[in-house]
Design a protein around this motif. Structure first.
Motif, PDB file in Angstrom:
ATOM      1  N   GLY A   2      -2.954   0.518  -8.287  1.00  0.00           N
ATOM      2  CA  GLY A   2      -3.559   1.005  -7.053  1.00  0.00           C
ATOM      3  C   GLY A   2      -5.062   0.790  -7.004  1.00  0.00           C
ATOM      4  N   ALA A  62      -4.425   0.720  -1.665  1.00  0.00           N
ATOM      5  CA  ALA A  62      -3.890  -0.645  -1.627  1.00  0.00           C
ATOM      6  C   ALA A  62      -3.202  -0.859  -2.966  1.00  0.00           C
ATOM      7  N   THR A  63      -2.024  -1.454  -2.983  1.00  0.00           N
ATOM      8  CA  THR A  63      -1.281  -1.570  -4.242  1.00  0.00           C
ATOM      9  C   THR A  63      -0.769  -2.980  -4.487  1.00  0.00           C
ATOM     10  N   ARG A 121       0.694   5.513   1.126  1.00  0.00           N
ATOM     11  CA  ARG A 121      -0.054   6.617   1.732  1.00  0.00           C
ATOM     12  C   ARG A 121       0.762   7.886   1.515  1.00  0.00           C
ATOM     13  N   SER A 151       0.850  -1.191   0.000  1.00  0.00           N
ATOM     14  CA  SER A 151       0.000   0.000   0.000  1.00  0.00           C
ATOM     15  C   SER A 151       0.882   1.237   0.000  1.00  0.00           C
ATOM     16  N   LYS A 155      -7.975  -5.041  -4.474  1.00  0.00           N
ATOM     17  CA  LYS A 155      -6.608  -5.502  -4.759  1.00  0.00           C
ATOM     18  C   LYS A 155      -6.538  -7.027  -4.754  1.00  0.00           C
ATOM     19  N   ASP A 209      -9.408  -0.112  -2.043  1.00  0.00           N
ATOM     20  CA  ASP A 209      -9.380  -0.920  -0.821  1.00  0.00           C
ATOM     21  C   ASP A 209      -8.692  -2.260  -1.076  1.00  0.00           C
ATOM     22  N   ASP A 210      -8.459  -2.986   0.006  1.00  0.00           N
ATOM     23  CA  ASP A 210      -7.739  -4.255  -0.075  1.00  0.00           C
ATOM     24  C   ASP A 210      -8.556  -5.341  -0.776  1.00  0.00           C
ATOM     25  N   ARG A 262      -4.744   6.969   0.660  1.00  0.00           N
ATOM     26  CA  ARG A 262      -4.133   5.666   0.929  1.00  0.00           C
ATOM     27  C   ARG A 262      -4.685   4.705  -0.117  1.00  0.00           C
TER      28      ARG A 262
END
Length: 200
Positions: free
Chosen positions: A61, A47-48, A6, A4, A68, A64-65, A45
Motif C-alpha cells: 500500500g 493505492a495498492t 478504501r 486501491s 505506487k 498515492d498513485d 484510501r
C-alpha cells in the motif's frame, strides 16, 4: 489486480496495516512514512499493488498513485523485488528517487539498505530513460513535473499521436533547455514537436 483499497483502519503494525473493506480485513504492507499517516478507527484510501508469488499473495500500500507507480517501475530493474522497491520508497520520496536516478546519483541510492554500488549503477542504467522527466525547483528540490507545463505538453503530444514514451522523452529534453522564466506552453509544445519531428 487490486488497484486501491478504501476502508477503516482496524490495526497497524511496524510493517503493515489492516484495512477493513466490506467486512473483510486486508493486510497491506506499507512503508513507515505511509503507516505514520494512518489512524486506527479512521477511514483511509491507499493505492495498492498486488504481488503474486507461488506461495503468497501480498498487497503493498502507498499514500498515492505516484508512489505506487514508482514501486512497480523499480521492480522492472533486474534484481529488484517488491521488498527492495518498498525499501527505496521508505528511505526516499518518489521525487528524490526520480532525481537520483535521472542524475546518476548512486550515493543517494546506496543509502537504501540492500542496495550496493553495483545495484545503484544498475538502477540508473536500466531506469534512467524510463523514470520520467524531473524538474528542479528554485530551491534545488526535485519535483515531479505533473500539473504544470510538462504535463500539459505531454498530454498534447499524446493527443497528437505520439506514444507516452516519446512524449516523456521530448518533455525531458525540453525541460533541460528551460533556464530562467518558463516560456508559454505553446512555445514549449512547438519545441517538443520539432524534437520529435527528427525521430519520427
Amino acid at each position: 489486480m487490486i488497484a486501491s483499497v478504501r476502508g477503516t483502519v482496524t490495526a497497524t503494525a511496524p510493517d503493515h496495516a489492516v484495512v477493513e473493506v466490506g467486512g473483510v480485513g486486508l493486510a497491506v504492507q506499507c512503508a513507515p512514512g505511509t503507516l505514520a499517516e494512518l489512524r486506527v478507527g479512521q477511514e483511509t484510501r491507499l493505492a495498492t499493488s498486488l504481488v503474486v508469488r507461488e506461495d503468497s499473495l501480498t498487497l503493498y500500500g502507498f499514500a498515492d498513485d505516484d508512489a505506487k507507480a514508482l514501486f512497480e517501475l523499480l521492480q522492472t530493474a533486474s534484481g529488484v523485488g517488491p521488498r527492495l522497491a518498498q525499501a527505496v520508497l521508505a528511505v526516499h520520496t518518489p521525487d528524490a528517487v526520480r532525481k537520483a536516478i535521472a542524475n546518476g546519483d548512486t550515493a543517494a541510492l546506496t543509502r537504501v539498505p540492500g542496495i550496493g554500488k553495483k545495484g545503484a549503477e544498475r538502477l540508473v542504467l536500466e531506469l534512467r530513460d524510463r523514470i520520467g522527466p524531473v524538474v528542479v525547483g528554485p530551491d534545488g528540490a526535485a519535483g515531479v513535473t505533473s500539473g504544470a507545463w510538462p504535463e500539459q505538453v505531454r498530454q498534447a503530444l499524446v493527443g497528437l499521436g505520439w506514444s507516452t514514451g516519446q512524449a516523456d522523452q521530448a518533455v525531458a529534453a525540453v525541460a533541460e533547455t528551460v533556464d530562467g522564466p518558463t516560456p508559454p506552453v505553446p512555445v514549449l509544445l512547438k519545441q517538443a514537436i520539432r524534437l520529435l519531428g527528427r525521430t519520427r
